[in-house]
Scaffold this active site. Structure first.
Site, short mmCIF file in Angstrom:
data_model
loop_
_atom_site.label_atom_id
_atom_site.label_comp_id
_atom_site.label_asym_id
_atom_site.label_seq_id
_atom_site.Cartn_x
_atom_site.Cartn_y
_atom_site.Cartn_z
N ASP B 200 0.87 -1.20 0.00
CA ASP B 200 0.00 0.00 0.00
C ASP B 200 0.89 1.23 0.00
OD1 ASP B 200 -2.34 1.67 0.23
OD2 ASP B 200 -3.35 0.03 1.28
N GLY B 226 4.38 1.30 -1.94
CA GLY B 226 4.47 1.70 -3.34
C GLY B 226 3.10 2.02 -3.89
N PHE B 228 0.42 0.98 -6.73
CA PHE B 228 0.22 -0.28 -7.48
C PHE B 228 0.09 -0.08 -8.99
CE2 PHE B 228 -4.06 -0.22 -5.05
CZ PHE B 228 -4.72 0.55 -6.00
N HIS B 246 -12.72 -2.46 -8.37
CA HIS B 246 -13.99 -1.76 -8.65
C HIS B 246 -13.84 -0.24 -8.67
CE1 HIS B 246 -15.90 -1.09 -4.35
NE2 HIS B 246 -14.63 -0.82 -4.35
#
Lengths: 337, 337
Positions: B200, B226, B228, B246
């Site tokens: 995260d 980091g 993503f 989502h």
């Protein structure tokens, strides 16, 4: 670590306004009226409602999952209920109620916390635009849609009342604050010896007359016009009041009960029907929330239990009282003079 | 006249935002935190919360009827669930989520109709205040409450995942977009051979470390920091992503799936867990409504079915896929490289 409790019910309740808002938007967009002309595939329905492609299918399928639409072979259709009550071209359209929830109450409930802190209404009263009755009665078109919606809301209760009260012992019946006349019509249909009608403001007369005529009951049911705080209530063996007492503070509630008592003969009956809160105040969610809606909408109104109501009835003179469940969250309190 | 259909379900859904708003206001007022100190009678609770007498009792009893409070001998108390999750002094407090529903989403959902017409988000984006992630990540205190709420929301799902996936065949596991680390912690607790952690943003690190330490798992679970979309995903046999895909449009969904595929060894697995919509798009109300919430909150996000997800997995190279239900509205889609 011991097993932690599950927050699912809390979360489900917390996000529980999403589904209702989907329904309110669907009525606002005229979705059920459009589908009243016939089933449509997603793309045609989207185009007719002028929706952006992004959310349209989720919106339609959410309505399916919420039980408000059917979908067969990729075509969306109204359910028997939404086709009957949410298609604006149908006589039993209750979109006036949904419209009121969408354009007024959803926003007003947004400041519930303020209402709880101040005890003040959170509707047009706050901005000096008058009270709920000014809003409702100022536009005859909107009033008709609203009174029509009240009929939809009361139909199940009216049918139960027409069967559960001992009408055989009485002849002349008026519903005070009758709106379209849903209750007198159902009572008259089920009890051919009953005559009477309703009591409401003069502005309601054309709407009442039109509704009663649909059932060919105009020779038995009339609207007696007047203000129920100022004018004498109609001469009747039985009077009823539904969703009226909860609009007012205790002093005005007592005044209305006393006026009804005064108008009845000895042996006459008053029926008060609405979402009476259960006496233990722990199971009738609808009645308790309706009472908070009275906080949002009125200066002093509140809902109450059957025991509250029969207690007040006795204070104004009724000699015997009882309470009976009618339909859904609605019950009736009966007072005999 | 034939028997008319009953509008009760329509009306119940239409007024269905009242109950949720009562819960949101109760959390806003700190009611459950106050009752966390001990049961109180109505008048004391009202005084502590500085409420006006008018609506207080209806408010408290509505919470009883909604299953959010208990009442015994006239004293109100939290339920086991509300005491655990809605008392701000407890570690599993999910008030951050309720607060977000109350102060952001209730209002934003008020313009759902506009969102459906334009396809545009209805949140801070509309007023140029940044996107949801700017809002969430700008205030570390609020971020912690939000991540804590995500843990509450995911706990049941995490426990199911810790049991239902064949963890014995794998060793090193990272949850991508892990928040506090609810999923790695539950997987590690149930599977003592598993090591790994979460991936995260750096701002999440102290919150993750504190949470993992509560379970004394700091030697087995680390946060790899980091972005993503930009940084390589951690080296692992199993990666998972929950409530991440989502948030994004299809192009970014595919990019994330491809990046996860690239990071895994042959035989490695990707688990995507969230409120996967049922393939027939007619029963998982929560998933469909969550997708509309992505319309409200993001520029391109949407929820999707298990079949959608496994189809995308195959397009980026996963050789076999499956879908399994986890908990409540949540399922997992699994792709094996």
């Amino acid at each position: 670590m011991s097993e932690a409790p599950d927050p699912s019910k809390i979360v489900q309740l917390g996000v529980g306004f999403w589904g209702p808002k989907v329904l309110l938007s669907a009525v606002e967009l005229g979705l059920f009226t459009e589908l009243g002309k016939g089933p449509l595939d997603a793309e045609t329905l989207r185009t007719r409602l002028r929706l952006h492609p992004r959310g349209a299918r989720d919106f339609f399928d959410a309505l399916v999952a919420l039980g408000m639409l059917e979908r067969r072979d990729g075509r969306y259709a109204n359910t028997p209920e939404t086709g009957h009550f949410l298609d604006a071209s149908k006589p039993d359209y209750i979109g006036g109620l949904i419209d009121m929830l969408n354009h007024r109450l959803y926003g007003f409930w947004g400041t519930l916390t303020e209402g709880l802190r101040t005890g003040e209404p959170q509707n047009e009263v706050k901005t000096g635009q008058g009270d709920i009755f000014d809003v409702l009665y100022s536009d005859p078109g909107r009033l008709k849609l609203f009174l029509q919606a009240m009929t939809g809301l009361t139909m199940g209760t009216a049918k139960a009342m027409a069967l559960k009260f001992p009408w055989k012992e009485h002849e002349r019946f008026f519903d005070v604050g009758c709106a379209q006349g849903c209750v007198p019509v159902q009572v008259a249909l089920a009890n051919p010896h009953i005559t009477g009608g309703g009591f409401d403001l003069p502005v309601v007369k054309p709407i009442f007359d039109e509704y009663v005529k649909r059932f060919e009951l105009q020779s038995r049911l009339k609207l007696s016009t007047g203000n129920f705080f100022e004018d004498p209530m109609p001469d009747a063996d039985v009077l009823s009041m539904g969703r009226i007492l909860h609009d007012w503070d205790l002093e005005k509630k007592m005044a209305l009960l006393a006026r009804a008592y005064a108008a009845l003969p000895k042996g006459g009956a008053l029926i008060v029907y609405e979402s009476l809160i259960d006496d233990d105040r722990r199971s009738n969610v609808a009645g308790l929330l309706m009472s908070l809606n009275m906080l949002i909408e009125t200066r002093g109104g509140f809902d109450y239990t059957g025991a509250d109501c029969t207690g007040w009835m006795k204070r104004v003179g009724f000699r015997s009282t009882s309470v009976e469940h009618l339909h859904g969250p609605d019950s009736m309190a009966i007072g005999i003079k």
